[in-house]
Design an enzyme around this catalytic site. Structure first.
Site, PDB file in Angstrom:
ATOM      1  N   GLY A 418      62.574  27.610  14.984  1.00 16.46           N
ATOM      2  CA  GLY A 418      63.982  27.247  15.101  1.00 16.46           C
ATOM      3  C   GLY A 418      64.335  26.201  14.070  1.00 16.46           C
ATOM      4  N   THR A 424      63.214  21.299  11.315  1.00 20.48           N
ATOM      5  CA  THR A 424      62.715  22.646  11.562  1.00 20.48           C
ATOM      6  C   THR A 424      61.479  22.569  12.451  1.00 20.48           C
ATOM      7  OG1 THR A 424      63.490  23.305   9.372  1.00 20.48           O
ATOM      8  CG2 THR A 424      61.937  24.777  10.463  1.00 20.48           C
ATOM      9  N   ASP A 536      71.326  14.109  26.659  1.00 23.07           N
ATOM     10  CA  ASP A 536      71.796  15.359  26.046  1.00 23.07           C
ATOM     11  C   ASP A 536      71.282  16.554  26.854  1.00 23.07           C
ATOM     12  OD1 ASP A 536      73.215  16.884  24.291  1.00 23.07           O
ATOM     13  OD2 ASP A 536      71.726  16.837  22.693  1.00 23.07           O
TER      14      ASP A 536
END
Length: 735
Positions: A418, A424, A536
């Protein structure tokens, strides 16, 4: 024998003269291409930037020197921004216009520069700020809001931007363009003068910065990042790699066809990063012990460490060398000429000594390079955390760079799991056969380093089966690396919204996943060594392992707090659609802010709908608003996912919905704790039985009409323009 001894003396004299010439070259080290001006007024113009034809790498890097003023001023020809400073390390400072609204003596409509399709983007060392009483300033990209802040009114003025008459927030990573719009919290202040701007945080936080003086300014300092690319075609105006030799007059990283690798000029190094299959980013830097401009021929010159006080001490003499230095005892200095005259045997020993010194210097430079990366990657900050006793990483392994390179096949594009704004994630296999996920940051800057070290410290304190486990980190590479356990089955977001057939999400499965998530967050809030706020929580940060068990990931924005603290005051972090409205207004994050975000995830599981979507009615683009309104109108079963309704257990659905509504209460004090949420979900999970009949017997609403109107308006203002397929973050740390 005597003749050979004289020859050795001559060799040493020639070598010494060469070293003197290298030191002298520091005084004339070039920064621009030959024949090009290296300054405009008080600003240095290093290549790849330049003034005049042939002096810059492409049109984006052309500088126009305005000589109409007493002191000439440089401007970027592509953006028309005035340049204040250019660094060959990938940054430049410019003057950025302030956006005014409803200010009679100011020009309205001025916006920050649009950097789309350019090699420039806004650095995360900047802050977005707004000044005005009771105002809300939003950053918009296209039709979506990507960030913003709000301030409250106060008759007492101060010189700090802390949410009173002035607010500030961080910006998304890799941002290239945005426009500013304004809202008012109340009608009384709707027509007041307001203004917003993006500004370098170092200037903004300077003790000499006067907030009250900003209304009299038209622009503020801003930091931009710049990058160079290698491409197979001249796309975006970047240069094309060709077959060249190291004597080429074209001052840039070049492609050596003999060895099929990128090379740089003398005393510099060249790193490449794959962007697409036809484009790579190129980053040059001077080697250890050298400084200057690596993009021009002979631009990297030796640093004279002896001028900086190295080898200080009685009886030691410092001798500078290319890329380093050597410390000699004074007695050795006096006897070197005598030793050279001894003959062949002394000459051989001297040559062996030089070779040994060269090898030692080589090892020293490698070690110093690793030490440099250790510092840049936050090693000192991590040591500070360790010495303070806040971190507990005895079981966290420090990986070697070559170990992780081998595990990821040199960070091959085929190993990418991802990619996001922060970096990355690669799939790797260690020497013992263990499969891991390696997180590699996109680039190194002060903001990302602190987030990286924070993630290490936070994850090192967590030991829970529903939290992704940190295995170790690597600090000796150019960019920081984190090594996690490998979670094979993707994110919860994918299974909810992509409707994967290989794992159908039944009501029972969704209830189990929700219970696992709630238990993990409850552990973070109350059972860890220090309370931890995730900040988050969202479905894309929840991974599913090989048995489809939920695991919370991505702790880049998390914070551990002292037990006696009740809240954490910060710049606003989070993701629109999941963000607690109370936190957005006050910037005070509490454990109940995580509860609100979990409530959105719970509704997401129940309805199968995205947190932000244009497909919903105009007043309900926010899933939280849409859900609450549906419950108030007794339309709950109209919005529940058909896959959930197939189970027929309406009593369980009703209980989950009522729990979600409590989590989404506008008042944090009225929300349950995560421990209460986890216990309630466990109870529902144990008692859930299929049923074909249930009535929507809702609890008495905890929202009055004004509150419902407010949350609907808040959601529409901040998220109504979002794309139906995306949830736009204020600051996103998704992998």
């Amino acid at each position: 024998m005597a003749e050979l001894g004289k020859s050795l003396v001559l060799f040493h004299l020639v070598l010494f003269s060469w070293l003197i010439a290298q030191v002298a070259s520091v005084l004339v080290a070039p920064i621009a291409k030959p024949g090009c001006d290296s300054r405009c007024g008080n600003v240095s113009i290093p290549y790849p930037f330049g003034t005049g034809d042939g002096c810059f790498v492409d049109d984006w890097f052309e500088i126009i020197c305005d000589n109409s003023t007493t002191i000439p001023k440089p401007f970027m020809n592509s953006t028309k921004l005035e340049v204040m400073e250019i660094s060959v390390e990938g940054t430049l400072r410019v003057r950025n216009p302030i956006t005014f609204f409803n200010c009679s003596d100011k020009e309205t409509g001025r916006q920050s520069a649009n950097l789309e399709r350019s090699p420039f983007f806004f650095s995360q060392n900047n802050r977005f700020a707004a000044v005005g009483c009771g105002s809300i300033a939003l950053m918009n990209s296209g039709s979506a809001s990507i960030g913003g802040c709000s301030s409250i009114c106060s008759a007492t003025s101060n010189n700090s931007c802390n949410g009173i008459n002035c607010c500030q927030t961080t910006i998304p990573s890799d941002l290239k363009a945005f426009n500013t719009s304004f809202l008012s919290i109340d009608a009384e202040n709707e027509n007041q003068c307001k203004f917003a701007f993006m500004v370098d945080q170092h200037w903004f936080s300077s003790s000499s910065t006067n907030i009250s003086a900003i209304p009299h300014m038209v622009d503020v300092p801003l930091e931009l990042k710049w990058e160079l690319y290698h491409s197979t075609s001249d796309v975006f105006g970047v240069f094309v790699a060709t077959n060249e030799t190291s004597n080429s007059a074209d001052p840039r990283c070049y492609w050596n066809s003999t060895i099929s690798e990128y090379e740089c000029y003398r005393n510099s190094s060249c790193d490449t990063y794959t962007v697409t299959s036809f484009q790579s980013r190129i980053e040059c830097s001077c080697g250890g012990g050298f400084e200057g401009n690596p993009y021009v021929l002979d631009g990297c010159v030796d640093i004279n460490e002896c001028m900086e006080g190295f080898c200080e001490g009685e009886g030691l003499v410092c001798r500078n060398s290319a890329g380093g230095y050597i410390c000699y005892p004074r007695e050795s200095e006096k006897s070197r000429v005598k030793e050279a005259l001894i003959g062949v045997s002394s000459g051989i020993l001297g040559l062996m000594f030089l070779l040994t010194c060269a090898w030692s210097l080589h090892k020293f430079l490698i070690k110093r390079r690793k030490e440099k990366f250790f510092k840049l990657n936050g090693g000192l900050l991590l040591q500070q955390q360790l010495s303070s006793g806040e971190a507990n990483i005895e079981k966290t392994k420090l990986f070697k760079s070559n170990e992780l390179q081998k595990a990821t096949d040199q960070f091959s594009a085929n190993r990418v799991l991802g990619q996001g704004g922060q970096g990355t994630v690669y799939k790797g296999m260690l020497a013992d056969g263990k499969i891991v996920a390696v997180k590699k940051s996109t680039r190194v800057d002060q903001g990302k380093v602190s987030e990286f070290i924070n993630e290490v410290v936070i994850l090192s304190q967590i030991n829970h089966r529903n939290v992704v486990k940190l295995l170790g980190c690597c600090l000796e590479t150019q960019v920081p690396l984190l090594v996690y356990e490998f979670i094979p089955n993707g994110t919860l977001y994918q299974y909810i919204h992509d409707k994967k057939q290989d794992f159908p999400l039944t009501l029972e499965t969704r209830l189990r996943i929700a219970t696992e998530i709630a238990a993990a967050i409850s552990y973070l809030h109350s059972a860890a060594s220090f309370p931890i706020y995730h900040r988050d929580i969202k479905s894309s940060n929840i991974l599913l392992d090989e048995k489809y068990r939920a695991k919370i990931a991505d702790f880049g924005t998390s914070r551990s707090i002292a037990i006696e603290q009740t809240h954490l005051t910060t710049l606003v972090y989070g993701t629109f659609g999941y963000l607690d409205p109370e936190y957005f207004q006050s910037s005070q994050f509490t454990d109940k802010s995580d509860v609100y975000s979990f409530g959105v995830v719970l509704v997401e599981l129940l309805t199968g709908q995205k947190p932000i979507s244009k497909a919903r009615a105009e007043e309900g683009k926010s899933l939280a608003t849409y859900f609450i309104a549906s419950m108030e109108d007794n339309r709950l079963f109209d919005i529940v996912d058909v896959r959930v309704m197939m189970d027929g257990n309406k009593e369980a659905i009703m209980e989950i919905a009522n729990l979600a509504k409590r989590c989404l209460n506008l008042s944090g004090k009225k929300r349950p704790s995560m421990k209460q949420v986890a216990m309630e979900l466990e109870r529902i999970q144990k008692s859930a039985k299929p049923s074909n009949h249930a009535q929507q017997n809702f609890e008495e609403s905890e929202y009055d009409q004004n509150e419902v109107s407010f949350i609907s308006g808040w959601s529409h203002s901040y998220t109504g323009s979002a794309s139906p397929s995306d949830v736009q973050p204020l600051v996103s740390f998704s992998h």
